[in-house]
Design an enzyme around this catalytic site. Structure first.
Site, mmCIF file in Angstrom:
data_model
loop_
_atom_site.group_PDB
_atom_site.id
_atom_site.type_symbol
_atom_site.label_atom_id
_atom_site.label_comp_id
_atom_site.label_asym_id
_atom_site.label_seq_id
_atom_site.Cartn_x
_atom_site.Cartn_y
_atom_site.Cartn_z
ATOM 1 N N ARG A 1 0.825 -1.208 0.000
ATOM 2 C CA ARG A 1 0.000 0.000 0.000
ATOM 3 C C ARG A 1 0.856 1.253 0.000
ATOM 4 N NH1 ARG A 1 -4.662 -0.246 4.440
ATOM 5 N NH2 ARG A 1 -4.069 1.934 4.396
ATOM 6 N N ARG B 1 4.531 11.194 10.449
ATOM 7 C CA ARG B 1 3.413 11.263 11.400
ATOM 8 C C ARG B 1 3.858 10.927 12.822
ATOM 9 N NH1 ARG B 1 -0.981 7.552 9.494
ATOM 10 N NH2 ARG B 1 0.647 6.481 8.360
#
Ligand SMILES: [Zn+2]
Length: 216
Positions: A163, A174
């Site tokens: 992905r 993040r």
């Protein structure tokens, strides 16, 4: 009535737990991501401001996020409590939340830190891949195909794909933001005697049992 914050790094499963606890126990789930998407759709002044900022790819300020939360808290009545996921993200937001709850005569009951080992988190998120023929999900450590390169389910050869949004760089960005801006909240809520910890690396049901034992 209980007000609860789920705290933890990206990928720890806060959203999944918040949704399921809300369904089962009648909490109102307040997620910053959902609220921003919702605000973008309405035509209020605040909504337009959010649309503009997001269209430019800029970060929404503490002030805007706090305004959105304030509207929700004031306009929600008769609920079993709020469950916050992805908010507060900064110390300024945490202070503002305390003041807001105070104003409506409510308290924050628990802050649940879903702690995870960083290496395991990166491993868990970046190791996912799937078969592009049948969609079967695999993981390079926890669920590898029985025969290298061949899908267990449909037998396709070399049709696996990773992905895009799970790549290590985007996760590290993040994670960095979490440690820089959000992780100080762990100490903050510990000092306020609100902090509880659950292991975020168990199964969805195990984590949920641990949370339920604290809040119910
Ligand atoms: Zn397949």
């Amino acid at each position: 009535m209980k007000n609860i914050i789920l705290l933890g790094p990206p990928g720890a499963g806060k959203g999944t737990q918040a949704r399921s606890l809300s369904d089962k126990y009648g909490f109102v789930q307040l997620s910053t991501g959902d609220m921003l998407r919702e605000a973008k759709k309405d035509k209020s002044k605040l909504g337009l401001k959010v649309s503009n900022i997001m269209a430019k790819g800029e970060l929404v300020t503490d002030e805007i996020v706090i305004d959105l939360i304030k509207k929700k808290i004031i306009n929600t009545t008769n609920n079993k409590g709020f469950i916050f996921d992805g908010f507060p993200r900064t110390l300024a937001q945490a202070d503002a939340l305390g003041n807001l709850l105070n104003k409506v005569n409510q308290v924050l009951d628990y802050v649940i830190e879903m702690y995870v080992d960083d290496d395991k988190l990166v491993q868990r998120i970046t190791g996912r891949f799937s078969c592009s023929s049948c969609g079967e999900l695999y993981h390079k450590i926890t669920k590898i195909p029985k025969k290298t390169g061949i899908c267990d389910v449909c037998g396709s050869i070399d049709k696996f794909k990773f992905r895009q949004d799970d790549n290590e760089d985007s996760l590290k960005t993040r994670l960095l933001a979490y440690y820089r801006d959000t992780s100080p909240l762990i100490g903050y809520y510990y000092a306020l005697k609100k902090l509880k910890k659950v292991n975020g690396l168990g199964s969805i049901n195990e984590i949920q049992d641990a949370i339920r034992n604290i809040i119910i």
